[in-house]
Design a protein around this motif. Sequence first.
Motif, PDB file in Angstrom:
ATOM      1  N   CYS A 194     -33.263   3.812 -26.666  1.00 16.77           N
ATOM      2  CA  CYS A 194     -32.237   4.044 -25.923  1.00 16.77           C
ATOM      3  C   CYS A 194     -31.785   5.621 -26.058  1.00 16.77           C
ATOM      4  O   CYS A 194     -31.625   5.753 -27.236  1.00 16.77           O
ATOM      5  CB  CYS A 194     -31.061   3.124 -25.991  1.00 16.77           C
ATOM      6  SG  CYS A 194     -31.547   1.453 -26.090  1.00 16.77           S
ATOM      7  N   HIS A 239     -24.428  -1.230 -29.358  1.00  9.09           N
ATOM      8  CA  HIS A 239     -25.265  -1.114 -28.127  1.00  9.09           C
ATOM      9  C   HIS A 239     -26.719  -2.057 -28.222  1.00  9.09           C
ATOM     10  O   HIS A 239     -27.102  -2.676 -27.527  1.00  9.09           O
ATOM     11  CB  HIS A 239     -25.589   0.281 -27.647  1.00  9.09           C
ATOM     12  CG  HIS A 239     -26.607   0.522 -26.467  1.00  9.09           C
ATOM     13  ND1 HIS A 239     -25.899   0.796 -25.179  1.00  9.09           N
ATOM     14  CD2 HIS A 239     -27.960   0.337 -26.470  1.00  9.09           C
ATOM     15  CE1 HIS A 239     -27.083   0.783 -24.585  1.00  9.09           C
ATOM     16  NE2 HIS A 239     -28.315   0.639 -25.175  1.00  9.09           N
ATOM     17  N   GLU A 240     -27.469  -1.583 -29.484  1.00  9.69           N
ATOM     18  CA  GLU A 240     -28.711  -2.000 -29.876  1.00  9.69           C
ATOM     19  C   GLU A 240     -28.656  -3.601 -29.818  1.00  9.69           C
ATOM     20  O   GLU A 240     -29.445  -4.512 -29.793  1.00  9.69           O
ATOM     21  CB  GLU A 240     -29.304  -1.472 -30.903  1.00  9.69           C
ATOM     22  CG  GLU A 240     -29.483  -0.017 -30.823  1.00  9.69           C
ATOM     23  CD  GLU A 240     -30.550   0.246 -29.429  1.00  9.69           C
ATOM     24  OE1 GLU A 240     -31.493  -0.615 -29.048  1.00  9.69           O
ATOM     25  OE2 GLU A 240     -30.598   1.431 -28.775  1.00  9.69           O
ATOM     26  N   GLU A 285     -28.948  -1.486 -19.811  1.00  6.92           N
ATOM     27  CA  GLU A 285     -28.254  -0.542 -20.625  1.00  6.92           C
ATOM     28  C   GLU A 285     -26.798  -0.728 -20.485  1.00  6.92           C
ATOM     29  O   GLU A 285     -25.932  -0.674 -21.043  1.00  6.92           O
ATOM     30  CB  GLU A 285     -28.994   0.867 -20.233  1.00  6.92           C
ATOM     31  CG  GLU A 285     -30.319   1.141 -20.427  1.00  6.92           C
ATOM     32  CD  GLU A 285     -30.626   0.874 -22.007  1.00  6.92           C
ATOM     33  OE1 GLU A 285     -29.729   1.173 -22.796  1.00  6.92           O
ATOM     34  OE2 GLU A 285     -31.580  -0.064 -22.257  1.00  6.92           O
ATOM     35  N   HIS A 296     -29.022  -5.785 -26.975  1.00  3.55           N
ATOM     36  CA  HIS A 296     -30.451  -5.803 -26.571  1.00  3.55           C
ATOM     37  C   HIS A 296     -31.031  -7.133 -27.256  1.00  3.55           C
ATOM     38  O   HIS A 296     -31.748  -7.788 -26.953  1.00  3.55           O
ATOM     39  CB  HIS A 296     -31.082  -4.556 -26.697  1.00  3.55           C
ATOM     40  CG  HIS A 296     -30.764  -3.686 -25.812  1.00  3.55           C
ATOM     41  ND1 HIS A 296     -30.560  -3.635 -24.418  1.00  3.55           N
ATOM     42  CD2 HIS A 296     -30.773  -2.147 -25.911  1.00  3.55           C
ATOM     43  CE1 HIS A 296     -30.428  -2.522 -24.035  1.00  3.55           C
ATOM     44  NE2 HIS A 296     -30.370  -1.374 -24.747  1.00  3.55           N
TER      45      HIS A 296
HETATM   46 ZN   LIG Z   1     -30.210   0.327 -24.737  1.00  2.26          ZN
END
Ligand SMILES: [Zn+2]
Length: 259
Positions: free
Chosen positions: A101, A82-83, A120, A86
């Motif tokens: 997050c 997930h990171e 997100e 970003h």
């Molecule tokens: Zn995030």
Amino acid sequence: MAVEEAGLDPCAMAQEIHRQIDYQRGHIDAGKVARALDITKISYDALTTYEGALLTNDEHTIGIISVNTNAGVWRRRFTIAHELLHFLNPTHRQTETGFRCTRKDMSAAGPAAGRHYLQEKEANQFAAELLAPRARFDAYMSQAPDISAVVEISQELRISKQVAGRRYQDLHPSPIAMVSAQNGKVIHVRYGDGFPKLDLEIGAALPEEFAVRNCSKSAGSILTYNDQHNRQRENPCLNAQVLKQQEGFSITMLTLKSG
Ligand SMILES: [Zn+2]
């Protein structure tokens, strides 16, 4: 490794990574992928208010990921992925303290508006695609929905059953609803395409009929839904399969009984 040519679509980016590492089967090493894409450090910390964080500069040329060690090992892999998105998407913007997050951010998926929510959602789409490659679901898609497939996929790919379940629900051609509960009380209902809205409120007791594997006659009378004319209808008979988890959590997969 570089993924710029894939553009900014999160699924295309994940698929480009699969292509470059010549992915065939088994779990993806999220940390290894992150380091190959210029994440310089992954630190493991006991975080209390968020699940993961990314520290980067405006140009996204350097990146450090922080992962919550209070989460299970498989969930940490999702956090890293997930990171990583970003970091890889140069249009994602951070606040003064970087990207932080929460667990709620890690489940953002619906149509809610706003830059933060969209970022997100994209990060979650990327993480799901990266760690749960859709090709690994192909063999299950021609079979009737079965929660045992979610367990198998979760174990092969080393992802949580929630993540495996969401992915299975999104990719399977049959309408599926997933009901998360704790200690027999509904905490979340996630509807797949084509599944009618149920009269199943958050906090309500999970019908006992859901504790059985196959269709129960009374399951249809407990759950009603409103049709397109807002008339209350009795549900078609449902197939319910329950997966018990630790700490009183359970996931129930609901499908519509055909015929
Ligand atoms: Zn995030």
